[in-house]
Design an enzyme around this catalytic site. Structure first.
Site, PDB file in Angstrom:
ATOM      1  N   LYS A 133     -80.507  16.733 -56.709  1.00  0.00           N
ATOM      2  CA  LYS A 133     -79.360  17.523 -56.365  1.00  0.00           C
ATOM      3  C   LYS A 133     -78.182  17.827 -57.190  1.00  0.00           C
ATOM      4  O   LYS A 133     -77.674  18.745 -57.824  1.00  0.00           O
ATOM      5  CB  LYS A 133     -78.775  17.357 -55.039  1.00  0.00           C
ATOM      6  CG  LYS A 133     -77.634  18.077 -54.445  1.00  0.00           C
ATOM      7  CD  LYS A 133     -77.102  17.793 -53.217  1.00  0.00           C
ATOM      8  CE  LYS A 133     -76.719  16.142 -53.169  1.00  0.00           C
ATOM      9  NZ  LYS A 133     -75.434  16.087 -53.795  1.00  0.00           N
ATOM     10  N   THR A 134     -77.597  16.402 -57.684  1.00  0.00           N
ATOM     11  CA  THR A 134     -76.643  16.437 -58.466  1.00  0.00           C
ATOM     12  C   THR A 134     -76.872  17.139 -59.893  1.00  0.00           C
ATOM     13  O   THR A 134     -76.151  17.880 -60.430  1.00  0.00           O
ATOM     14  CB  THR A 134     -76.058  15.021 -58.685  1.00  0.00           C
ATOM     15  OG1 THR A 134     -75.709  14.506 -57.319  1.00  0.00           O
ATOM     16  CG2 THR A 134     -74.590  14.929 -59.541  1.00  0.00           C
ATOM     17  N   ASP A 171     -71.451  21.989 -52.921  1.00  0.00           N
ATOM     18  CA  ASP A 171     -72.107  21.025 -52.709  1.00  0.00           C
ATOM     19  C   ASP A 171     -72.473  20.493 -51.121  1.00  0.00           C
ATOM     20  O   ASP A 171     -71.403  20.710 -50.610  1.00  0.00           O
ATOM     21  CB  ASP A 171     -71.813  19.497 -53.707  1.00  0.00           C
ATOM     22  CG  ASP A 171     -72.673  18.515 -53.681  1.00  0.00           C
ATOM     23  OD1 ASP A 171     -73.866  18.564 -53.342  1.00  0.00           O
ATOM     24  OD2 ASP A 171     -72.066  17.364 -54.126  1.00  0.00           O
ATOM     25  N   GLU A 172     -73.254  19.652 -50.956  1.00  0.00           N
ATOM     26  CA  GLU A 172     -73.371  19.095 -49.468  1.00  0.00           C
ATOM     27  C   GLU A 172     -72.970  20.226 -48.444  1.00  0.00           C
ATOM     28  O   GLU A 172     -72.373  19.757 -47.637  1.00  0.00           O
ATOM     29  CB  GLU A 172     -72.380  17.923 -49.261  1.00  0.00           C
ATOM     30  CG  GLU A 172     -72.708  16.913 -50.322  1.00  0.00           C
ATOM     31  CD  GLU A 172     -73.760  16.198 -49.919  1.00  0.00           C
ATOM     32  OE1 GLU A 172     -74.920  16.468 -48.990  1.00  0.00           O
ATOM     33  OE2 GLU A 172     -74.532  15.024 -50.602  1.00  0.00           O
ATOM     34  N   GLN A 226     -80.225  15.965 -43.614  1.00  0.00           N
ATOM     35  CA  GLN A 226     -79.130  15.197 -43.920  1.00  0.00           C
ATOM     36  C   GLN A 226     -77.883  15.416 -43.238  1.00  0.00           C
ATOM     37  O   GLN A 226     -76.750  15.032 -43.624  1.00  0.00           O
ATOM     38  CB  GLN A 226     -79.031  14.648 -45.172  1.00  0.00           C
ATOM     39  CG  GLN A 226     -80.296  14.209 -46.021  1.00  0.00           C
ATOM     40  CD  GLN A 226     -80.108  13.650 -47.418  1.00  0.00           C
ATOM     41  OE1 GLN A 226     -79.392  12.654 -47.326  1.00  0.00           O
ATOM     42  NE2 GLN A 226     -80.395  14.253 -48.208  1.00  0.00           N
ATOM     43  N   ARG A 230     -82.285   5.844 -48.555  1.00  0.00           N
ATOM     44  CA  ARG A 230     -81.508   5.213 -49.410  1.00  0.00           C
ATOM     45  C   ARG A 230     -82.372   4.113 -50.067  1.00  0.00           C
ATOM     46  O   ARG A 230     -82.017   3.738 -51.244  1.00  0.00           O
ATOM     47  CB  ARG A 230     -80.411   4.230 -48.705  1.00  0.00           C
ATOM     48  CG  ARG A 230     -79.431   4.997 -47.715  1.00  0.00           C
ATOM     49  CD  ARG A 230     -79.006   6.482 -48.587  1.00  0.00           C
ATOM     50  NE  ARG A 230     -79.671   7.451 -48.149  1.00  0.00           N
ATOM     51  CZ  ARG A 230     -79.799   8.719 -48.769  1.00  0.00           C
ATOM     52  NH1 ARG A 230     -79.038   8.905 -49.743  1.00  0.00           N
ATOM     53  NH2 ARG A 230     -80.267   9.642 -48.524  1.00  0.00           N
TER      54      ARG A 230
END
Length: 656
Positions: A35-36, A226-227, A257, A600
């Site tokens: 994503k980043t 973002d997010e 998420q 994670r």
């Protein structure tokens, strides 16, 4: 990096998300799917075309750390000069709101140097209002009022909008709404805003002055978010209004998420986006670059049980990896001993940063800490006291605020008797009375009391010394940098001397030194004060874990991080899923929380639970979490009951 390199190492969906130039784009980015990388490459691609100036792109994130990383990556990708970097609008929602309001504060009858209050300062303000109005209520405590007012602002609600849906009892509704009105009036008197105001006041500004909104709608030709799954109602409205002219908005998020409903996040914003931007291009990022195939299969199998999701399936070209390890302990202490012993076994090379232990609630960390200590393992608790929340840092910042913003009564009350000048509640009450009668600030009231002799000789002399320290600091601030002003204030006030021989002396001194370094980095004092209010922590070298330690973290705080080895502990009914969340209809969010914890892990994942656990100061038999039953059995290895040698912290293990 050459121009074509921006796309060369991207997979097809990532590339599609980067080059989609016009209209609305929703990137459904699974955990570990890059994503980043997509966000930064998209921003770099827009800049590289040369058709869009740097200050005509708005990129909004949720943390200052993410904003810094995006700015640094884009700078490195395009080798941007400092002057160009300064023109980029990259920051958090609240940071962008503050930036806009600094320019147009006068339109809302604020001064441009308004204060930004944190939750502790909000609590102080509300406590004073409650005391002044003689309001007493067993349920509506000042702390609960802080949380309620913040939630209302997250939902875009003003006092006139509060109805039965927010407060069922009509009698409570009238009283609490009156307190809400008084609270907002007090903030205006203090020339202060809380976090919620930074966005709601932006919306008010745009509504009352549509020409200001139009200027920003024409300025920002592209908007990146973002997010996106973490946006609340006000943030959604914020983006919708800014993008209403051209519709060039790219949102990146993962409905699987979404774990922050308790602080206002609305999962349905992702569905609403498709309604408000009907021609949206939906792109799914499903290839995972983080976890092994077995971890992904288990996590995907779990999250498939949720009904409120847009749907995607994570996959990887990597190896299957080890099977997930399910461990049943006798009790919470036994579970902690197992985690510590297994972590020690996996870290014989001394690389403790490889391991993270994730919990649902903070109280679970106590047993884990004890077990780590008995194994002599270094560890770090994530989500502890923020740097800016430490008492010595709050004291130092309050001194600075009082020098540069003399009407800051909150800062005055914090430090007028720190270090002790024997100026107690009686002196403060006298100062408040003078300030109220004269309609001046507490600092001005203090000057008047010193001049007119409103206190006893000893108290007046102490107060005079305090005022002289502040006035000397104000004079110094006209020519000296902020870090020099801070040093003067802490030395002249006797603050540094008061630390000598005290608890945590060296730690406090080190924290103050770090604060001075932070001041040097930011330069401008108003910029520093704003960053101090908005920043969770000042930037530090070395990333998420500067020291070689095992991380112990809540699941909520671990989002966005990754580790080779993850222990997910306390997988029991009532704990994970948490009873309160289930009772409130939040089962699917609890499942998403477990999904976040599982994803994670890069290489190894342990799922731990106990037969019994101390809950509310008494032993309770537990039931294994329903989530364990939702995992595919072929990727989970259940090792059976394991008991430690019956010593307080015996190292031997009987394995079956």
């Amino acid at each position: 990096m050459k121009e074509h390199d921006l796309l060369d190492d991207l997979n097809p969906p990532q590339r599609e998300a980067v080059i989609a130039q016009r209209g609305a784009v929703m990137v459904l980015a699974g955990a570990g799917s890059g994503k980043t990388r997509v966000l930064t490459r998209r921003l770099a691609h827009l800049l590289r075309t040369g058709e869009i100036a740097p200050d005509r792109i708005l990129a909004v994130t949720f943390t200052n750390k993410a904003a810094r990383e995006m700015r640094e990556r884009v700078t490195e990708l395009l080798q941007l000069e400092a002057a160009v970097v300064q023109r980029l609008w990259i920051g958090t929602f609240h940071g962008m709101g503050a930036r806009i309001l600094r320019q147009y504060a006068g339109y809302l009858h604020y001064n441009a140097d308004f204060l930004i209050l944190d939750s502790d300062e909000q609590l102080q303000v509300i406590k004073k209002i409650v005391t002044r109005l003689g309001f007493e209520h067993l349920y509506w405590t000042p702390k609960r009022l802080v949380g309620t007012f913040s939630r209302w602002k997250d939902d875009g609600l003003r006092p006139e909008n509060i109805g039965p849906e927010q407060l069922r009892k009509e009698a409570d509704r009238a009283k609490v709404i009156d307190l809400f009105v008084e609270y907002q009036a007090e903030l205006r008197r203090l020339n202060a805003m809380d976090f919620g105001d930074l966005l709601t006041n932006c919306l008010a500004l745009w509504q009352e002055h549509p020409e200001v909104l139009d200027s920003y709608r024409h300025r920002f030709l592209h908007i990146l978010v973002d997010e996106y799954q973490d946006t609340n109602a006000v943030q959604y409205e914020w983006i919708k209004r800014l993008a209403s002219l051209h519709g060039n908005v790219c949102v990146v998020g993962d409905d699987d998420q979404s774990i922050y409903s308790w602080r206002g996040a609305r999962l349905d914003n992702m569905l609403r986006f498709k309604e408000d931007f009907p021609d949206v291009q939906l792109i799914r990022l499903e290839q995972n670059y983080r976890s092994t195939a077995n971890i992904l299969r288990a996590a995907s199998h779990l999250i498939d049980h949720n009904t409120e999701r847009m749907g995607k399936t994570l996959w990887t070209q990597g190896e299957s990896g080890a099977r997930l390890q399910r461990f049943l302990a006798e009790d919470g202490a036994d579970e902690a001993r197992f985690v510590a012993a297994e972590a020690a076994r996996l870290c014989t090379d001394g690389q403790f940063t490889r391991v993270a232990v994730l919990v649902r609630t903070a109280y679970q960390t106590r047993a884990l800490e004890e077990a780590m200590q008995h194994q002599s393992l270094p560890y770090q608790i994530v989500g502890g006291l923020r740097f800016m929340d430490r008492a010595e840092i709050r004291d130092a910042v309050a001194y600075l605020r009082l020098v540069y913003i003399s009407r800051d009564d909150i800062a005055f009350e914090r430090v007028f008797n720190v270090p002790s000048r024997k100026l107690g509640p009686t002196a403060l009450a006298a100062l408040r009375e003078v300030a109220t009668v004269r309609g001046v600030t507490l600092l001005e009231g203090a000057r008047e009391v010193v001049a007119t002799g409103g206190l006893g000789p000893a108290a007046r002399k102490s107060l005079e010394g305090f005022v002289q320290v502040i006035d000397a600091g104000r004079l110094l601030a006209e020519s000296a940098p902020a870090e020099a002003v801070l040093q003067h204030l802490l030395d002249a006030s006797g603050y540094m001397e008061s630390l000598v021989g005290g608890e945590r002396e060296e730690e406090k001194r080190e924290n103050i030194r770090e604060l001075r370094a932070f001041l040097v980095q930011t330069g401008d004092l108003l910029t520093f004060l704003e960053q101090a209010a908005l920043e969770s922590d000042p930037p530090r070298p070395g990333g998420q874990n500067d020291h070689n330690r095992i991380i112990i973290s809540t699941l909520h705080a671990a989002k966005g991080l990754e580790f080779p080895v993850v222990f997910l502990v306390g997988l029991e009914e009532g704990l994970l899923p948490h009873k309160l969340a289930v009772d409130a209809g939040g089962l699917e969010e609890e499942r998403r929380l477990v999904y976040v914890g599982m994803t994670r892990a890069k290489e190894r994942l342990y799922l731990c639970h106990a037969r019994r656990r101390i809950m509310m100061n008494h032993w309770e038999q537990t039931i294994a979490s329903r989530f364990l039953k939702e995992l595919p059995p072929d990727v989970v290895e259940t090792r059976g009951m394991q008991t430690s040698v019956r010593k307080p912290f015996g190292g031997g293990w009987k394995r079956r």
